[in-house]
Write an enzyme that holds these catalytic residues in place. Sequence first.
Site, PDB file in Angstrom:
ATOM      1  N   TYR A 128      -2.894  -1.113  10.401  1.00 36.37           N
ATOM      2  CA  TYR A 128      -2.812  -1.581   9.014  1.00 36.37           C
ATOM      3  C   TYR A 128      -1.783  -0.989   8.299  1.00 36.37           C
ATOM      4  CZ  TYR A 128      -4.376  -1.317   4.062  1.00 36.37           C
ATOM      5  OH  TYR A 128      -4.501  -1.401   2.690  1.00 36.37           O
ATOM      6  N   SER A 184       0.830  -1.283   0.186  1.00 37.18           N
ATOM      7  CA  SER A 184       0.096  -0.071  -0.072  1.00 37.18           C
ATOM      8  C   SER A 184       0.858   1.290  -0.117  1.00 37.18           C
ATOM      9  CB  SER A 184      -0.876  -0.108   1.242  1.00 37.18           C
ATOM     10  OG  SER A 184      -1.390   1.351   1.581  1.00 37.18           O
TER      11      SER A 184
HETATM   12  P1  NAI Z   1     -11.581  -6.177  -0.255  1.00 38.84           P
HETATM   13  O1  NAI Z   1     -12.057  -6.081   1.002  1.00 38.84           O
HETATM   14  O2  NAI Z   1     -12.437  -5.898  -1.455  1.00 38.84           O
HETATM   15  O3  NAI Z   1     -10.950  -7.593  -0.632  1.00 38.84           O
HETATM   16  C1  NAI Z   1     -10.168  -8.328   0.126  1.00 38.84           C
HETATM   17  C2  NAI Z   1     -10.538  -9.785   0.041  1.00 38.84           C
HETATM   18  O4  NAI Z   1      -9.750 -10.446   0.954  1.00 38.84           O
HETATM   19  C3  NAI Z   1     -11.924 -10.300   0.516  1.00 38.84           C
HETATM   20  O5  NAI Z   1     -12.600 -11.082  -0.711  1.00 38.84           O
HETATM   21  C4  NAI Z   1     -11.787 -11.139   1.846  1.00 38.84           C
HETATM   22  O6  NAI Z   1     -12.903 -12.187   1.939  1.00 38.84           O
HETATM   23  C5  NAI Z   1     -10.439 -11.576   1.679  1.00 38.84           C
HETATM   24  N1  NAI Z   1      -9.804 -11.951   2.838  1.00 38.84           N
HETATM   25  C6  NAI Z   1      -9.609 -11.411   4.043  1.00 38.84           C
HETATM   26  N2  NAI Z   1      -9.039 -12.112   5.082  1.00 38.84           N
HETATM   27  C7  NAI Z   1      -8.953 -13.450   4.364  1.00 38.84           C
HETATM   28  C8  NAI Z   1      -8.099 -14.319   4.935  1.00 38.84           C
HETATM   29  N3  NAI Z   1      -7.801 -14.780   6.029  1.00 38.84           N
HETATM   30  N4  NAI Z   1      -7.989 -15.513   4.032  1.00 38.84           N
HETATM   31  C9  NAI Z   1      -8.438 -15.288   2.522  1.00 38.84           C
HETATM   32  N5  NAI Z   1      -8.977 -14.065   2.203  1.00 38.84           N
HETATM   33  C10 NAI Z   1      -9.356 -13.295   2.933  1.00 38.84           C
HETATM   34  O7  NAI Z   1     -10.419  -5.356  -0.282  1.00 38.84           O
HETATM   35  P2  NAI Z   1      -9.617  -4.833  -1.652  1.00 38.84           P
HETATM   36  O8  NAI Z   1      -9.363  -3.312  -1.677  1.00 38.84           O
HETATM   37  O9  NAI Z   1      -9.550  -5.511  -2.703  1.00 38.84           O
HETATM   38  O10 NAI Z   1      -7.866  -5.109  -1.165  1.00 38.84           O
HETATM   39  C11 NAI Z   1      -7.221  -6.079  -1.570  1.00 38.84           C
HETATM   40  C12 NAI Z   1      -5.554  -5.781  -1.094  1.00 38.84           C
HETATM   41  O11 NAI Z   1      -5.281  -4.609  -1.579  1.00 38.84           O
HETATM   42  C13 NAI Z   1      -5.507  -5.637   0.539  1.00 38.84           C
HETATM   43  O12 NAI Z   1      -4.440  -6.431   0.804  1.00 38.84           O
HETATM   44  C14 NAI Z   1      -5.651  -4.255   0.667  1.00 38.84           C
HETATM   45  O13 NAI Z   1      -4.904  -3.994   2.066  1.00 38.84           O
HETATM   46  C15 NAI Z   1      -4.992  -3.782  -0.464  1.00 38.84           C
HETATM   47  N6  NAI Z   1      -4.968  -2.380  -0.530  1.00 38.84           N
HETATM   48  C16 NAI Z   1      -6.094  -1.778  -1.251  1.00 38.84           C
HETATM   49  C17 NAI Z   1      -6.472  -0.316  -1.330  1.00 38.84           C
HETATM   50  C18 NAI Z   1      -7.365   0.333  -1.667  1.00 38.84           C
HETATM   51  O14 NAI Z   1      -7.641   1.434  -1.884  1.00 38.84           O
HETATM   52  N7  NAI Z   1      -9.026  -0.662  -1.877  1.00 38.84           N
HETATM   53  C19 NAI Z   1      -5.285   0.452  -1.186  1.00 38.84           C
HETATM   54  C20 NAI Z   1      -3.954  -0.328  -0.843  1.00 38.84           C
HETATM   55  C21 NAI Z   1      -3.780  -1.511  -0.589  1.00 38.84           C
END
Ligand code: NAI
Length: 227
Positions: free
Chosen positions: A130, A117
């Site tokens: 985080y 991130s």
């Molecule tokens: P999201 O919440 O839409 O998707 C995250 C997914 O990870 C969900 O489907 C959830 O069920 C899954 N997950 C959570 N815990 C889990 C576990 N223990 N085992 C397997 N799956 C698990 O979030 P998003 O935005 O798609 O985030 C994806 C990655 O990108 C994360 O690491 C987040 O920190 C990172 N990120 C996101 C940003 C944003 O602005 N959306 C910015 C910077 C980083």
Amino acid sequence: MKVIVTGAASGIGKEVSDYLSSETYEVIRVDVQEKFGAKQLDVTDEAAWSQLFGEVGPVQGLVNCAGIRTRGTILETSMAVFEQHLKVNVTGTWLGIKGLFNSHEVGSEASIVNISSVNALIAVPEQAHYVASKGAISALTKAAAIEGAQMGIRVNAIGPGAIRTPMTAERLNDPEQISWLEGRIPAGRVGEPNEIASVAKFLLSAESSYITGTTIFADGGWTSNGV
Ligand code: NAI
């Protein structure tokens, strides 16, 4: 090319999975949620990773997108919440790296992409747990890259800025938050998941064959902005 994508049931992980599938990669989607073709896998469960690699490995790619984020000051955050962020975001990524290393075929090549991130470089308030986990992912990426290089495995990370996904939906529906972000992001807008998926594909492909150990920031210039 066979690629495992974690967090594939939502946001960035789903978009990465769809994009790679459309580009003829064989994608194994995993998530705690069984949605959009994702198989059930908790990234913090070492036995589940072993079972997965036993079933599908060796693989040539892994994109560690699974992650969690909550808000709260240090004083408001319990130790359990702090540790849960490290467990899912950092240990989950480390277990995926370990699984790929362990099942890797001598003489072949592979590429791992972790999702860090902008918070690996710049902090925002009320998310110390985080922010700490994302700094750790970028540091882990460097350490894994120098071990992986001897095995023909590249390890990189993407540092997304604010991307429109379910994780950020609440924040990005708040006009005050949007104007705060737009004031800091030189590109003047938040990003879309496909703008991360294309970077993941580049890092998985031979087009990035001399890149390892780095975090590529896809953030509309946010981390370069000193004003
Ligand atoms: P999201 O919440 O839409 O998707 C995250 C997914 O990870 C969900 O489907 C959830 O069920 C899954 N997950 C959570 N815990 C889990 C576990 N223990 N085992 C397997 N799956 C698990 O979030 P998003 O935005 O798609 O985030 C994806 C990655 O990108 C994360 O690491 C987040 O920190 C990172 N990120 C996101 C940003 C944003 O602005 N959306 C910015 C910077 C980083």
